[in-house]
Design a protein around this motif. Structure first.
Motif, PDB file in Angstrom:
ATOM      1  N   ASP A  53      28.676  49.524  35.333  1.00 52.67           N
ATOM      2  CA  ASP A  53      27.320  50.034  35.597  1.00 52.67           C
ATOM      3  C   ASP A  53      26.368  49.352  36.391  1.00 52.67           C
ATOM      4  OD1 ASP A  53      28.357  52.510  34.598  1.00 52.67           O
ATOM      5  OD2 ASP A  53      27.633  51.537  32.440  1.00 52.67           O
ATOM      6  N   THR A  54      26.736  48.168  36.698  1.00 50.93           N
ATOM      7  CA  THR A  54      25.796  47.144  37.312  1.00 50.93           C
ATOM      8  C   THR A  54      25.935  47.245  38.971  1.00 50.93           C
ATOM      9  OG1 THR A  54      25.591  45.801  35.240  1.00 50.93           O
ATOM     10  CG2 THR A  54      24.718  44.805  37.344  1.00 50.93           C
ATOM     11  N   PRO A  55      24.655  47.586  39.644  1.00 50.97           N
ATOM     12  CA  PRO A  55      24.734  47.329  41.175  1.00 50.97           C
ATOM     13  C   PRO A  55      25.271  45.750  41.457  1.00 50.97           C
ATOM     14  CG  PRO A  55      22.942  48.247  40.354  1.00 50.97           C
ATOM     15  CD  PRO A  55      23.406  47.657  39.120  1.00 50.97           C
ATOM     16  N   PRO A  56      26.058  45.537  42.375  1.00 47.52           N
ATOM     17  CA  PRO A  56      26.777  46.420  43.343  1.00 47.52           C
ATOM     18  C   PRO A  56      28.062  46.832  43.004  1.00 47.52           C
ATOM     19  CG  PRO A  56      26.848  44.226  44.349  1.00 47.52           C
ATOM     20  CD  PRO A  56      26.277  44.006  43.000  1.00 47.52           C
ATOM     21  N   PHE A  57      28.234  46.346  41.747  1.00 51.52           N
ATOM     22  CA  PHE A  57      29.773  46.489  41.199  1.00 51.52           C
ATOM     23  C   PHE A  57      30.031  48.008  41.003  1.00 51.52           C
ATOM     24  CE2 PHE A  57      28.252  42.295  39.626  1.00 51.52           C
ATOM     25  CZ  PHE A  57      28.917  41.309  40.526  1.00 51.52           C
ATOM     26  N   ASN A  58      28.993  48.790  40.781  1.00 54.52           N
ATOM     27  CA  ASN A  58      29.390  50.005  40.360  1.00 54.52           C
ATOM     28  C   ASN A  58      29.829  51.039  41.455  1.00 54.52           C
ATOM     29  OD1 ASN A  58      27.101  49.732  41.709  1.00 54.52           O
ATOM     30  ND2 ASN A  58      25.972  51.650  40.740  1.00 54.52           N
ATOM     31  N   LYS A  59      29.565  50.595  42.546  1.00 56.84           N
ATOM     32  CA  LYS A  59      30.245  51.131  43.800  1.00 56.84           C
ATOM     33  C   LYS A  59      31.760  50.907  43.803  1.00 56.84           C
ATOM     34  CE  LYS A  59      26.248  50.730  46.388  1.00 56.84           C
ATOM     35  NZ  LYS A  59      25.194  50.122  48.006  1.00 56.84           N
ATOM     36  N   VAL A  60      32.345  49.978  43.294  1.00 60.20           N
ATOM     37  CA  VAL A  60      33.925  49.842  43.654  1.00 60.20           C
ATOM     38  C   VAL A  60      34.412  50.004  42.469  1.00 60.20           C
ATOM     39  CG1 VAL A  60      33.350  48.148  45.647  1.00 60.20           C
ATOM     40  CG2 VAL A  60      33.413  47.263  43.112  1.00 60.20           C
ATOM     41  N   MET A  61      33.746  50.017  41.031  1.00 56.26           N
ATOM     42  CA  MET A  61      34.144  50.164  39.924  1.00 56.26           C
ATOM     43  C   MET A  61      34.329  51.823  39.625  1.00 56.26           C
ATOM     44  SD  MET A  61      33.147  46.850  37.890  1.00 56.26           S
ATOM     45  CE  MET A  61      34.362  46.962  36.591  1.00 56.26           C
ATOM     46  N   LYS A  62      33.374  52.604  39.976  1.00 61.18           N
ATOM     47  CA  LYS A  62      33.099  53.671  39.742  1.00 61.18           C
ATOM     48  C   LYS A  62      32.814  54.517  41.028  1.00 61.18           C
ATOM     49  CE  LYS A  62      31.423  53.566  34.834  1.00 61.18           C
ATOM     50  NZ  LYS A  62      30.302  53.920  33.929  1.00 61.18           N
ATOM     51  N   PRO A  63      33.748  54.613  41.884  1.00 60.60           N
ATOM     52  CA  PRO A  63      33.262  55.018  43.242  1.00 60.60           C
ATOM     53  C   PRO A  63      32.842  56.512  43.212  1.00 60.60           C
ATOM     54  CG  PRO A  63      35.633  54.578  43.145  1.00 60.60           C
ATOM     55  CD  PRO A  63      35.099  53.890  41.891  1.00 60.60           C
ATOM     56  N   SER A  64      33.396  57.242  42.261  1.00 55.94           N
ATOM     57  CA  SER A  64      33.104  58.941  42.291  1.00 55.94           C
ATOM     58  C   SER A  64      31.805  59.165  41.434  1.00 55.94           C
ATOM     59  CB  SER A  64      34.127  59.747  41.534  1.00 55.94           C
ATOM     60  OG  SER A  64      34.619  59.022  40.438  1.00 55.94           O
ATOM     61  N   GLY A  65      31.207  57.864  40.926  1.00 60.43           N
ATOM     62  CA  GLY A  65      30.161  58.175  40.033  1.00 60.43           C
ATOM     63  C   GLY A  65      30.487  59.019  38.578  1.00 60.43           C
ATOM     64  N   LEU A  70      37.874  51.898  37.408  1.00 64.81           N
ATOM     65  CA  LEU A  70      38.961  51.609  38.238  1.00 64.81           C
ATOM     66  C   LEU A  70      39.525  50.416  37.606  1.00 64.81           C
ATOM     67  CD1 LEU A  70      37.998  52.404  41.908  1.00 64.81           C
ATOM     68  CD2 LEU A  70      39.321  53.753  40.455  1.00 64.81           C
ATOM     69  N   GLN A  71      40.553  50.103  37.576  1.00 61.54           N
ATOM     70  CA  GLN A  71      41.459  49.007  36.941  1.00 61.54           C
ATOM     71  C   GLN A  71      41.049  47.675  37.934  1.00 61.54           C
ATOM     72  OE1 GLN A  71      42.483  49.075  33.767  1.00 61.54           O
ATOM     73  NE2 GLN A  71      41.570  50.878  33.626  1.00 61.54           N
ATOM     74  N   GLY A  72      41.322  47.685  39.022  1.00 61.39           N
ATOM     75  CA  GLY A  72      41.114  46.767  39.832  1.00 61.39           C
ATOM     76  C   GLY A  72      42.441  46.363  40.581  1.00 61.39           C
ATOM     77  N   PRO A  73      42.540  45.404  41.590  1.00 59.04           N
ATOM     78  CA  PRO A  73      41.613  44.594  41.895  1.00 59.04           C
ATOM     79  C   PRO A  73      40.591  45.412  42.620  1.00 59.04           C
ATOM     80  CG  PRO A  73      43.236  44.277  43.305  1.00 59.04           C
ATOM     81  CD  PRO A  73      43.888  45.330  42.091  1.00 59.04           C
ATOM     82  N   HIS A  74      39.323  44.930  42.582  1.00 60.26           N
ATOM     83  CA  HIS A  74      38.032  45.509  43.049  1.00 60.26           C
ATOM     84  C   HIS A  74      37.666  45.008  44.280  1.00 60.26           C
ATOM     85  CE1 HIS A  74      37.792  45.712  38.455  1.00 60.26           C
ATOM     86  NE2 HIS A  74      37.627  47.097  38.760  1.00 60.26           N
ATOM     87  N   TYR A  75      38.036  43.580  44.542  1.00 60.34           N
ATOM     88  CA  TYR A  75      37.637  43.314  45.722  1.00 60.34           C
ATOM     89  C   TYR A  75      38.854  42.352  46.281  1.00 60.34           C
ATOM     90  CZ  TYR A  75      32.547  44.163  44.936  1.00 60.34           C
ATOM     91  OH  TYR A  75      31.474  44.687  44.801  1.00 60.34           O
ATOM     92  N   HIS A  76      38.827  42.187  47.671  1.00 58.66           N
ATOM     93  CA  HIS A  76      40.067  41.552  48.467  1.00 58.66           C
ATOM     94  C   HIS A  76      39.584  40.763  49.353  1.00 58.66           C
ATOM     95  CE1 HIS A  76      44.450  42.238  49.367  1.00 58.66           C
ATOM     96  NE2 HIS A  76      44.252  41.046  49.600  1.00 58.66           N
ATOM     97  N   MET A  77      40.092  39.470  49.501  1.00 61.01           N
ATOM     98  CA  MET A  77      39.552  38.737  50.595  1.00 61.01           C
ATOM     99  C   MET A  77      41.068  37.782  50.996  1.00 61.01           C
ATOM    100  SD  MET A  77      37.338  35.715  49.171  1.00 61.01           S
ATOM    101  CE  MET A  77      38.061  34.397  47.894  1.00 61.01           C
ATOM    102  N   THR A  78      40.822  37.364  52.263  1.00 63.27           N
ATOM    103  CA  THR A  78      41.962  36.348  52.846  1.00 63.27           C
ATOM    104  C   THR A  78      41.277  35.073  52.790  1.00 63.27           C
ATOM    105  OG1 THR A  78      42.826  38.164  54.219  1.00 63.27           O
ATOM    106  CG2 THR A  78      43.212  35.852  54.863  1.00 63.27           C
ATOM    107  N   ILE A  79      42.150  34.288  52.328  1.00 59.30           N
ATOM    108  CA  ILE A  79      41.829  32.711  52.281  1.00 59.30           C
ATOM    109  C   ILE A  79      42.335  32.027  53.209  1.00 59.30           C
ATOM    110  CG2 ILE A  79      41.501  32.856  49.756  1.00 59.30           C
ATOM    111  CD1 ILE A  79      44.184  31.412  49.313  1.00 59.30           C
ATOM    112  N   GLY A  80      41.618  31.368  53.964  1.00 56.10           N
ATOM    113  CA  GLY A  80      42.096  30.562  55.138  1.00 56.10           C
ATOM    114  C   GLY A  80      43.144  29.569  54.759  1.00 56.10           C
ATOM    115  N   SER A  81      42.997  28.776  53.664  1.00 61.05           N
ATOM    116  CA  SER A  81      43.459  27.608  53.164  1.00 61.05           C
ATOM    117  C   SER A  81      43.747  27.611  51.699  1.00 61.05           C
ATOM    118  CB  SER A  81      43.131  26.325  53.929  1.00 61.05           C
ATOM    119  OG  SER A  81      43.707  25.206  53.194  1.00 61.05           O
ATOM    120  N   LEU A  82      44.814  27.625  51.163  1.00 59.31           N
ATOM    121  CA  LEU A  82      44.623  27.515  49.614  1.00 59.31           C
ATOM    122  C   LEU A  82      44.089  26.270  48.904  1.00 59.31           C
ATOM    123  CD1 LEU A  82      45.806  28.664  47.170  1.00 59.31           C
ATOM    124  CD2 LEU A  82      47.838  27.331  47.175  1.00 59.31           C
ATOM    125  N   GLU A  83      44.116  24.980  49.459  1.00 60.34           N
ATOM    126  CA  GLU A  83      43.504  23.784  49.080  1.00 60.34           C
ATOM    127  C   GLU A  83      41.959  23.996  49.412  1.00 60.34           C
ATOM    128  OE1 GLU A  83      45.811  24.132  51.206  1.00 60.34           O
ATOM    129  OE2 GLU A  83      47.409  22.876  50.283  1.00 60.34           O
TER     130      GLU A  83
END
Length: 616
Positions: A53-65, A70-83
């Motif tokens: 219920d805390t912004p800004p996480f509520n937009k991705v965890m409860k998108p319908s209000g 939602l179980q997740g994952p909630h965010y996704h990103m590409t890593i350029g290098s693992l190290e």
């Protein structure tokens, strides 16, 4: 910087973010539950449920209000290098106790569909390319792939094809038409001839100068015969690959036998029909052209019969053809086409004038009289050029002057009035052309002069127009007088200016050739005698030595110089006797640039009467 992108899966929708946002908004608030690193390339970030219920996480965890999280994952990103990712994550949590640090899980996932497609796609591409190549090669004669080298490239004209060329479109070839019409009758009703035991001719060859209508006659045969007609050029048999020409000959006759009765037309047959061994000294023993000719000879008269297949061919170099190709049993009939005479030129002009809008001033008889030595192709070009001249002048119809200008352009080239010529050069050119006119006018065996001009045309700085008479024989006196007329220009330069110029180059070339023909070919010289070194078969063209001895060669050269000197002296004598009219005519040329026959008659008087050779 790590770039983020939005990813959709079957259950959840993840939101894109940046490493800066992860460090500032998630790790600093201890909101991250765990991180999954997929294939060392992407990172899935899970947020703790107490932050739903805390912004800004509520937009991705409860998108319908609603209340569901939602179980997740909630965010996704590409890593350029693992190290680099691990180092940044470690620095971000260096003050966090080890028990409270975010757990990181490394997962390997295989994309089976992508792997399969990466293998299948190149194979499919190769398969479609191979299918395309095979289809092209299966196109027969028209295919241009590597698989069709041995296929015939002949163009097939079927019975139902609309061929616009008929015998009505041909004029001036009456005798040739009769011969080829008989060939058509052979194919249409062979019983008329075979009932008496006659055999149908296997081949007909058309021989004649360029432009006399050989190919046009073949097109008319294709339109009138109403049988399959194969048309091909002799050069299309020969390729850079050994054996291709013979293979194409076999394929051509195979197709023809399947569609018999039919006609095969080979244009410019001298490309493959030259005498065997002619170029063996230069080309080697294994010549592709010879193997193609051998196959053609076998197909035309071998053990197999070509019932109902007639071969037509055309060439303007019959002397180069192999004797085995021209013998009876292969090309049984030889049809010779010559340049049209006066009557035939009239008929040809009528054919080519049909589609043109001509004025009543155009006289077909006059045009035919002005074009001696013209072939059918030359006449067609003259008619088209006259139409272009009239169109350039915005005329509604083509008149007589348009035809005269077109003929001048064809014979001497287009006018170049813009060419810069000094006054002294103009004077030399005027006397040069006047010298031609005076000498030719005083000699009775020279062709009638029509007009002279000092206007540059083509490569010439001046020109004289003659109207050749249609004669089959020329005497020794005619040769000598024609040579004198050709040298009249140079003789006038020497008499008036005391020196000669390079303007007589074309005249000297013609005179030299005519003198050598008189001595070496026609037997007009008494010293050399009644011998001729002319070779009508063309077999001597590639010889390394001349067909006469060195002493005879010296004698020929001496007699040629003697003939040229005599002709030059004759021209000088005539000009000295007519120096007054020479100057008057040259001055008139400087004034008008063009002098016609009427002015020539006024200045030079009437020409001497011309003797006619007695009939044989």
């Amino acid at each position: 910087m790590m770039t983020m992108y939005l990813v959709y899966d079957s259950a959840n929708k993840t939101s894109e973010t940046t490493w800066l946002a992860v460090q500032r908004d998630m790790l600093s608030k201890n909101a991250v539950q765990k991180i999954e690193v997929i294939n060392d390339e992407t990172a899935n970030i899970y947020i703790k449920k107490e932050f739903a219920d805390t912004p800004p996480f509520n937009k991705v965890m409860k998108p319908s209000g609603g209340t569901s999280i939602l179980q997740g994952p909630h965010y996704h990103m590409t890593i350029g290098s693992l190290e680099s990712f691990e180092r940044q994550l470690e620095e971000a949590q260096k003050n966090v106790p080890l028990a409270k640090q975010v757990p990181v899980t490394y997962i390997k996932r295989s994309n089976w569909l992508g792997s399969i497609l990466s293998w299948i796609f190149p194979l499919m591409l190769l398969f479609f390319f191979w299918s395309y190549v095979v289809r092209k090669s299966a196109g027969g004669a028209g295919g241009s792939s590597v698989f069709s080298f041995g296929k015939s490239k002949a163009t097939l004209i079927e019975k139902a094809d609309k061929n616009q060329t008929t015998f009505q479109d041909i004029a001036g070839l009456d005798e040739a038409q009769m011969e080829v019409k008989e060939v058509i009758e052979f194919l249409k009703s062979p019983d008329t001839f075979t009932r008496l035991g006659a055999k149908i001719p296997k081949g007909v060859i058309l021989v004649g100068p360029p432009g006399t209508g050989k190919t046009l006659l073949a097109k008319a045969v294709a339109g009138e015969a109403k049988v399959p007609f194969f048309s091909i050029s002799g050069s299309e048999f020969v390729e850079m690959f050994v054996g291709v020409g013979a293979s194409r000959v076999r394929d051509l006759f195979r197709q023809a036998k399947e569609k018999a009765p039919c006609i095969i037309f080979i244009d410019e047959i001298d490309s493959i029909g030259q005498s065997r061994g002619r170029n063996s000294l230069y080309a080697g023993s294994n010549d592709e052209r010879e193997s193609t000719l051998n196959q053609l000879l076998t197909e035309m008269d071998g053990f197999e019969t070509n019932s109902g297949v007639i071969v037509m061919a055309a060439t303007n170099r019959a002397e180069l053809l192999d004797p085995a190709l021209l013998r009876p049993g292969r090309f049984d009939r030889h049809i010779y086409l010559e340049l049209p005479n006066m009557k035939e030129r009239q008929e040809i002009f009528k054919v080519h004038l049909r589609p043109l809008k001509i004025d009543e001033s155009v006289d077909v008889n006059f045009l035919a009289a002005q074009t001696p030595g013209f072939s059918g192709a030359d006449i067609a070009n003259a008619c088209n050029e006259a139409a272009l001249v009239a169109a350039r002048r915005n005329k509604e119809k083509i008149d007589r002057q348009d035809f005269m200008d077109a003929l001048d352009r064809i014979i001497a080239g287009s006018e170049k009035k813009s060419k810069i010529i000094s006054p002294q050069e103009k004077k030399v050119i005027a006397y040069h052309e006047a010298g031609h006119a005076v000498v030719s006018w005083r000699l009775k065996h020279v062709d009638p002069l029509v007009k002279i001009s000092t206007i540059p045309r083509g490569k010439a700085l001046g020109a004289a127009w003659y109207l050749p008479e249609e004669r089959q024989l020329r005497s020794e006196a005619e040769f000598k007088e024609r040579m004198a007329a050709a040298l009249g220009g140079r003789a006038a330069e020497e008499l008036i200016f005391g020196e000669v110029t390079s303007g007589a180059l074309d005249d000297l070339e013609k005179v030299t050739k005519e003198a050598y023909m008189m001595v070496a070919y026609y037997g007009f010289d008494k010293e050399v005698g009644n011998v001729s070194f002319y070779d009508s078969t063309g077999q001597q063209d590639n010889r390394l030595v001349k067909p006469y001895s060195e002493e005879t060669g010296k004698l020929i050269d001496a007699e040629v110089r003697k003939l040229v000197d005599e002709a030059y002296q004759l021209a000088k004598d005539l000009l000295q006797k007519n120096s007054g009219v020479l100057a008057e005519l040259a001055n008139l040329l400087l004034e008008k640039e063009v002098v016609y026959k009427e002015e020539l008659v006024r200045i030079l008087g009437d020409r001497p009467s011309r003797e006619i050779l007695p009939a044989a």
